[in-house]
Scaffold this active site. Structure first.
Site, short mmCIF file in Angstrom:
data_model
loop_
_atom_site.label_atom_id
_atom_site.label_comp_id
_atom_site.label_asym_id
_atom_site.label_seq_id
_atom_site.Cartn_x
_atom_site.Cartn_y
_atom_site.Cartn_z
N ASP A 160 0.81 -1.22 0.00
CA ASP A 160 0.00 0.00 0.00
C ASP A 160 0.84 1.27 0.00
O ASP A 160 2.07 1.22 0.16
CB ASP A 160 -0.96 0.00 1.21
CG ASP A 160 -0.32 -0.52 2.49
OD1 ASP A 160 0.92 -0.54 2.58
OD2 ASP A 160 -1.06 -0.91 3.40
N ASN A 192 -7.22 -2.83 14.47
CA ASN A 192 -8.62 -3.11 14.13
C ASN A 192 -8.76 -4.32 13.20
O ASN A 192 -9.82 -4.57 12.65
CB ASN A 192 -9.28 -1.88 13.51
CG ASN A 192 -8.65 -1.48 12.17
OD1 ASN A 192 -7.78 -2.17 11.65
ND2 ASN A 192 -9.09 -0.36 11.61
N HIS A 226 -7.08 -4.79 10.32
CA HIS A 226 -6.86 -4.58 8.88
C HIS A 226 -5.59 -5.29 8.41
O HIS A 226 -4.66 -5.53 9.18
CB HIS A 226 -6.85 -3.09 8.50
CG HIS A 226 -5.66 -2.30 8.93
ND1 HIS A 226 -5.74 -0.96 9.30
CD2 HIS A 226 -4.34 -2.61 9.05
CE1 HIS A 226 -4.55 -0.52 9.60
NE2 HIS A 226 -3.67 -1.50 9.47
N GLU A 269 -9.56 -1.98 5.43
CA GLU A 269 -10.14 -1.70 6.73
C GLU A 269 -11.37 -2.59 6.98
O GLU A 269 -11.92 -3.18 6.04
CB GLU A 269 -10.55 -0.22 6.79
CG GLU A 269 -9.36 0.76 6.68
CD GLU A 269 -8.60 0.92 7.99
OE1 GLU A 269 -8.48 -0.05 8.76
OE2 GLU A 269 -8.08 2.03 8.23
C1 F6R Z 1 1.60 -1.59 6.09
C2 F6R Z 1 0.24 -2.10 6.20
C3 F6R Z 1 -0.51 -2.13 7.49
C4 F6R Z 1 0.38 -2.45 8.71
C5 F6R Z 1 -0.46 -2.44 9.98
C6 F6R Z 1 0.39 -2.68 11.22
O1 F6R Z 1 2.05 -1.67 4.76
O2 F6R Z 1 -0.30 -2.47 5.22
O3 F6R Z 1 -1.54 -3.10 7.40
O4 F6R Z 1 0.97 -3.69 8.53
O5 F6R Z 1 -1.11 -1.20 10.11
O6 F6R Z 1 1.27 -1.62 11.36
P1 F6R Z 1 2.46 -1.67 12.43
O7 F6R Z 1 3.36 -2.76 12.00
O8 F6R Z 1 3.13 -0.32 12.33
O9 F6R Z 1 1.83 -1.92 13.75
#
Ligand code: F6R
Length: 241
Positions: free
Chosen positions: A68, A135, A137, A142
């Protein structure tokens, strides 16, 4: 099918995740890696760089696709995922820039999504790295996102923007409101999936992913249907399993 590997802390999680990743790269120097940003994979990326420098593991023939990117941030912004990946991984490897793919925002967002899907169609991802949002995702899919979706534009949930404000001077107003993300359908096509999760704020999401109902309200629960998922969790993130 989940293989769950419980470890003590972030460092051990990174060691284990690196082992899983290294096996894929060592077995196939032309492998295709699906990569994530965020705090969770940074330790693994550091180990990949160390291994490349000390043992000569080469990424010259490796292709990568990131999950992303924020909308509305120039590539050069330090918190763009383009900058993040170059700073935390690519600059330390011998990977070729033309083999690196990161979704891109643009004026014609629909066309940008189609472009990314078209680029991915030519490849088959050998291992997809995923962090998990508090959450539930995955990527920026989301809660509420349909499971059959490909690359698309998302409106980030307030909880996600709050979680990520730490990278934007702790100011939620600086966190972009939209992102472009690989869809759940594409993620599910990877041959193997590696989920890394650390910290108590991930405990509910990890439990819902593994033991909860398969439901769009926890996007990660779709992984219950994938044949090969390795989950590396530290004690705090595993505390509700
Ligand atoms: C990042 C992504 C997100 C993160 C998630 C966890 O490319 O797609 O899904 O993997 O938000 O983020 P962290 O590792 O910072 O807790």
């Amino acid at each position: 099918m989940f293989e769950i590997i419980k470890v003590a802390n972030y460092e051990e999680m990174s060691d284990k995740a690196f082992e899983v990743m290294k096996e894929v790269v060592a077995n196939n120097p032309k492998c295709v890696l699906g990569l994530a940003t965020g705090s969770s994979p940074i330790g693994m990326y550091q180990r990949m760089i160390k291994d490349h420098k000390e043992n000569g593991t080469s990424y010259a023939e490796v292709t990568t696709f990131n999950l992303d990117e924020y909308c509305g941030l120039p590539k050069s912004h330090p918190e763009s995922y383009y900058s993040f990946m170059h700073r935390n991984l690519f600059s330390g490897l011998d990977i070729k820039e033309e083999n690196v793919h990161i979704p891109e925002d643009g004026e014609d967002k629909e066309a940008k999504c189609k472009e990314y899907d078209a680029a991915m169609e030519e490849y088959s991802v050998d291992i997809q790295v995923l962090g998990i949002g508090s959450n539930g995702h995955i990527g920026f899919n989301e809660p509420g996102t349909p499971f059959d979706i490909k690359t698309h534009i998302v409106t980030l949930k307030e909880s996600t923007r709050k979680d990520n404000a730490r990278f934007f001077n702790d100011n939620i107003d600086e966190v972009p409101t939209h992102a472009i993300t690989m869809g759940i359908d594409t993620i599910m096509h990877a041959k193997k999936i590696l989920v890394v999760a650390s910290g108590a704020n991930k405990a509910d999401a990890v439990a819902a992913m593994i033991n909860g109902p398969k439901d769009v309200e926890c996007p990660a629960s779709v992984l219950q249907d994938h044949p090969n998922v390795v989950v590396v969790v530290d004690e705090a993130a595993a505390s509700k399993l």
